[in-house]
Motif scaffolding. Structure first.
Motif, PDB file in Angstrom:
ATOM      1  N   GLU A 118      -8.001  -2.195   3.201  1.00 19.47           N
ATOM      2  CA  GLU A 118      -7.564  -3.480   2.638  1.00 19.47           C
ATOM      3  C   GLU A 118      -6.233  -3.362   1.905  1.00 19.47           C
ATOM      4  O   GLU A 118      -5.767  -4.341   1.303  1.00 19.47           O
ATOM      5  N   LEU A 119      -5.601  -2.203   1.922  1.00 18.74           N
ATOM      6  CA  LEU A 119      -4.403  -1.968   1.110  1.00 18.74           C
ATOM      7  C   LEU A 119      -3.100  -2.066   1.894  1.00 18.74           C
ATOM      8  O   LEU A 119      -2.044  -1.703   1.376  1.00 18.74           O
ATOM      9  N   ASN A 120      -3.166  -2.517   3.138  1.00 17.76           N
ATOM     10  CA  ASN A 120      -1.956  -2.664   3.950  1.00 17.76           C
ATOM     11  C   ASN A 120      -1.202  -1.333   4.041  1.00 17.76           C
ATOM     12  O   ASN A 120       0.009  -1.258   3.829  1.00 17.76           O
ATOM     13  N   LEU A 121      -1.935  -0.279   4.373  1.00 14.25           N
ATOM     14  CA  LEU A 121      -1.321   1.037   4.491  1.00 14.25           C
ATOM     15  C   LEU A 121      -0.438   1.126   5.728  1.00 14.25           C
ATOM     16  O   LEU A 121      -0.675   0.472   6.738  1.00 14.25           O
ATOM     17  N   ASP A 122       0.571   1.989   5.629  1.00 16.59           N
ATOM     18  CA  ASP A 122       1.355   2.323   6.822  1.00 16.59           C
ATOM     19  C   ASP A 122       0.664   3.409   7.636  1.00 16.59           C
ATOM     20  O   ASP A 122       0.808   3.465   8.855  1.00 16.59           O
ATOM     21  N   LEU A 123      -0.090   4.272   6.950  1.00 16.60           N
ATOM     22  CA  LEU A 123      -0.828   5.336   7.634  1.00 16.60           C
ATOM     23  C   LEU A 123      -1.935   5.831   6.716  1.00 16.60           C
ATOM     24  O   LEU A 123      -1.735   5.991   5.507  1.00 16.60           O
ATOM     25  N   LEU A 124      -3.107   6.074   7.297  1.00 18.43           N
ATOM     26  CA  LEU A 124      -4.203   6.737   6.598  1.00 18.43           C
ATOM     27  C   LEU A 124      -4.302   8.150   7.155  1.00 18.43           C
ATOM     28  O   LEU A 124      -4.640   8.356   8.318  1.00 18.43           O
ATOM     29  N   LEU A 125      -3.967   9.135   6.345  1.00 16.21           N
ATOM     30  CA  LEU A 125      -4.017  10.543   6.731  1.00 16.21           C
ATOM     31  C   LEU A 125      -5.304  11.140   6.182  1.00 16.21           C
ATOM     32  O   LEU A 125      -5.610  10.993   4.997  1.00 16.21           O
ATOM     33  N   VAL A 139       7.782   8.266   7.928  1.00 13.90           N
ATOM     34  CA  VAL A 139       8.408   7.972   6.634  1.00 13.90           C
ATOM     35  C   VAL A 139       9.919   7.839   6.791  1.00 13.90           C
ATOM     36  O   VAL A 139      10.555   7.008   6.123  1.00 13.90           O
ATOM     37  N   ALA A 140      10.492   8.638   7.697  1.00 16.24           N
ATOM     38  CA  ALA A 140      11.940   8.589   7.913  1.00 16.24           C
ATOM     39  C   ALA A 140      12.372   7.359   8.699  1.00 16.24           C
ATOM     40  O   ALA A 140      13.573   7.128   8.874  1.00 16.24           O
ATOM     41  N   GLY A 141      11.417   6.596   9.179  1.00 17.42           N
ATOM     42  CA  GLY A 141      11.753   5.365   9.884  1.00 17.42           C
ATOM     43  C   GLY A 141      12.056   5.542  11.348  1.00 17.42           C
ATOM     44  O   GLY A 141      12.628   4.641  11.978  1.00 17.42           O
ATOM     45  N   ARG A 161      10.940  -0.865  -0.090  1.00 16.06           N
ATOM     46  CA  ARG A 161       9.489  -0.651  -0.130  1.00 16.06           C
ATOM     47  C   ARG A 161       9.166   0.776   0.243  1.00 16.06           C
ATOM     48  O   ARG A 161       9.689   1.331   1.207  1.00 16.06           O
ATOM     49  N   LYS A 162       8.289   1.395  -0.521  1.00 12.95           N
ATOM     50  CA  LYS A 162       7.884   2.758  -0.237  1.00 12.95           C
ATOM     51  C   LYS A 162       6.858   2.787   0.895  1.00 12.95           C
ATOM     52  O   LYS A 162       6.185   1.805   1.175  1.00 12.95           O
ATOM     53  N   PHE A 163       6.758   3.954   1.519  1.00  9.34           N
ATOM     54  CA  PHE A 163       5.795   4.161   2.603  1.00  9.34           C
ATOM     55  C   PHE A 163       4.415   4.299   1.979  1.00  9.34           C
ATOM     56  O   PHE A 163       4.180   5.164   1.136  1.00  9.34           O
ATOM     57  N   ARG A 164       3.504   3.445   2.392  1.00  8.39           N
ATOM     58  CA  ARG A 164       2.164   3.403   1.804  1.00  8.39           C
ATOM     59  C   ARG A 164       1.234   4.324   2.590  1.00  8.39           C
ATOM     60  O   ARG A 164       0.852   4.028   3.732  1.00  8.39           O
ATOM     61  N   GLN A 218       9.552  11.122  -2.810  1.00 10.06           N
ATOM     62  CA  GLN A 218       9.958   9.972  -3.627  1.00 10.06           C
ATOM     63  C   GLN A 218       9.846   8.653  -2.863  1.00 10.06           C
ATOM     64  O   GLN A 218       9.869   7.579  -3.471  1.00 10.06           O
ATOM     65  N   ASN A 219       9.712   8.740  -1.556  1.00 10.00           N
ATOM     66  CA  ASN A 219       9.580   7.541  -0.729  1.00 10.00           C
ATOM     67  C   ASN A 219       8.127   7.184  -0.435  1.00 10.00           C
ATOM     68  O   ASN A 219       7.861   6.230   0.295  1.00 10.00           O
ATOM     69  N   LEU A 220       7.193   7.946  -1.006  1.00  5.89           N
ATOM     70  CA  LEU A 220       5.778   7.727  -0.738  1.00  5.89           C
ATOM     71  C   LEU A 220       5.093   7.000  -1.889  1.00  5.89           C
ATOM     72  O   LEU A 220       5.365   7.265  -3.056  1.00  5.89           O
ATOM     73  N   GLU A 221       4.193   6.107  -1.527  1.00  5.12           N
ATOM     74  CA  GLU A 221       3.235   5.553  -2.470  1.00  5.12           C
ATOM     75  C   GLU A 221       1.862   5.926  -1.922  1.00  5.12           C
ATOM     76  O   GLU A 221       1.436   5.408  -0.885  1.00  5.12           O
TER      77      GLU A 221
END
Length: 383
Positions: free
Chosen positions: A115-122, A171-173, A7-10, A64-67
């Protein structure tokens, strides 16, 4: 056996393209369409997208790991396109005749993204933008890239580059704790009258990387008047004839002006010659014209609790001006109490010019009393 795609980082991305417009032209804010349009008429240049680019370039190895989910045009899409980051458009703003967006667009986009289940809102902006985000999201981790004139809220990274480093860690976990931070804002109308009246509007969840996230600003004037008198006495004694003194904003510098018997723009920038005011509440462009080819010094203080010496409330002090005056002609004034409150964290120069920030880094002399100075480091985010 079928391999599952990771899964990509949202990542949500919202840019307030009008943030910070009023700073360089002496308007001390850019809240409201009228103020923003006036700033543009005065020659202000939008910088928010440039600052979000600085942040996102820190994550270039992980594109490439970002959505990415963002807003069309200059509220996010143009930055993604410039950096070659694919993105989903979740909202298209309604622009006015000058192509300007409004706070309703920020709030609408933030509501959709929550509502998009983001990992982070920047997001990039100032305290007004943080208020818009706070009013629109729920249970979403956010991080602000400082781009406004007023940054009192604790939801912002100390610089755009620092914001990018936090995103990269996520993003790197890497293991990053989360915490709640206050959203603060001040009344811009009173601010322009020299009155700072801050109010808490709520809190947002942010990554708890305290090396990179600023503290909520300390408010009010320094209480120890005797120390301020000593600082003022030292600076005044050292003032030379036929030399310009650019007096930055803040209560410590204001006290020096009071001791000189000079009218002062608490939240603006004034210029002295032979201990007399020759220009008041000047813009970035006016300052460049005034000091061009002349001997000049710059007197500044730091923001209590944060440590910023450039990039917070003094955008009139442009990179071009700082280069013209030179590092050796910068006089930093602060009480030892303010320095101790930083708990060892360095001073911060966030001029918007990366090379200048690097040049300004390293030990600098801070006037802390009469013939009393200390050496304190200016950091360059190598934290």
């Amino acid at each position: 056996m079928t391999n599952k795609l990771q899964r990509k980082f949202r990542l949500g991305l919202i840019v307030n393209p009008l943030a910070g417009l009023g700073g360089t032209v002496g308007l001390k804010g850019s809240d409201g369409q009228d103020t923003a349009e006036l700033a543009l008429q005065k020659g202000a240049k939008p910088l928010a997208n440039e600052r979000i680019k600085i942040a996102l370039k820190e994550v270039s190895d992980y594109y490439q790991n970002l959505e990415v989910f963002t807003v069309s045009g200059d509220m996010g899409e143009s930055t993604c396109n410039a950096l070659g980051i694919p993105c989903h458009i979740v909202h298209s703003p309604v622009v006015n005749h000058n192509g300007a967006t409004s706070f309703e667009d920020t709030e609408s986009a933030a509501r959709i993204m929550s509502e998009l289940n983001l990992d982070l809102l920047l997001f990039a902006g100032g305290d007004g933008t943080a208020r818009n985000i706070c009013a629109s999201v729920d249970n979403t981790t956010v991080l602000g890239v400082p781009a406004g004139c007023k940054i009192h809220s604790g939801v912002y990274a100390i610089t755009p580059k620092a914001a990018g480093r936090i995103v990269k860690m996520l993003v790197a976990g890497e293991l990053v704790s989360l915490t709640d931070a206050d959203v603060m804002d001040i009344d811009e109308t009173l601010f322009r009258q020299g009155i700072v009246k801050a109010k808490r509007y709520g809190e947002l969840q942010i990554p708890a990387e305290l090396r990179y996230v600023q503290n909520v600003k300390m408010g009010g004037k320094e209480s120890d008047e005797l120390v301020l008198q000593d600082i003022a006495a030292h600076v005044i004694e050292e003032m030379e004839e036929d030399e310009l003194y650019v007096m930055g904003s803040g209560s410590t510098v204001a006290f020096i002006m009071e001791e000189l018997g000079c009218d002062n723009t608490l939240l603006g920038v004034d210029v002295l010659l032979d201990q007399q005011v020759v220009a008041s509440d000047v813009t970035a462009a006016q300052l460049l014209d005034i000091v061009a080819g002349k001997r000049a010094k710059l007197v500044i203080t730091l923001i209590g609790g944060q440590g910023h010496i450039f990039g917070r409330g003094n955008q009139q002090l442009s990179p071009q001006l700082i280069k013209e005056i030179g590092r050796d002609n910068i006089i930093v004034v602060a009480t030892k109490t303010k320095l101790q409150a930083l708990e060892g964290r360095p001073l911060i120069a966030d001029t918007g010019d990366v090379e200048l920030d690097k040049m300004l880094s390293g030990p600098i002399t801070v006037v802390t009393g009469y013939h009393d100075q200390v050496i304190y480091p200016v950091g360059y985010e190598e934290l």
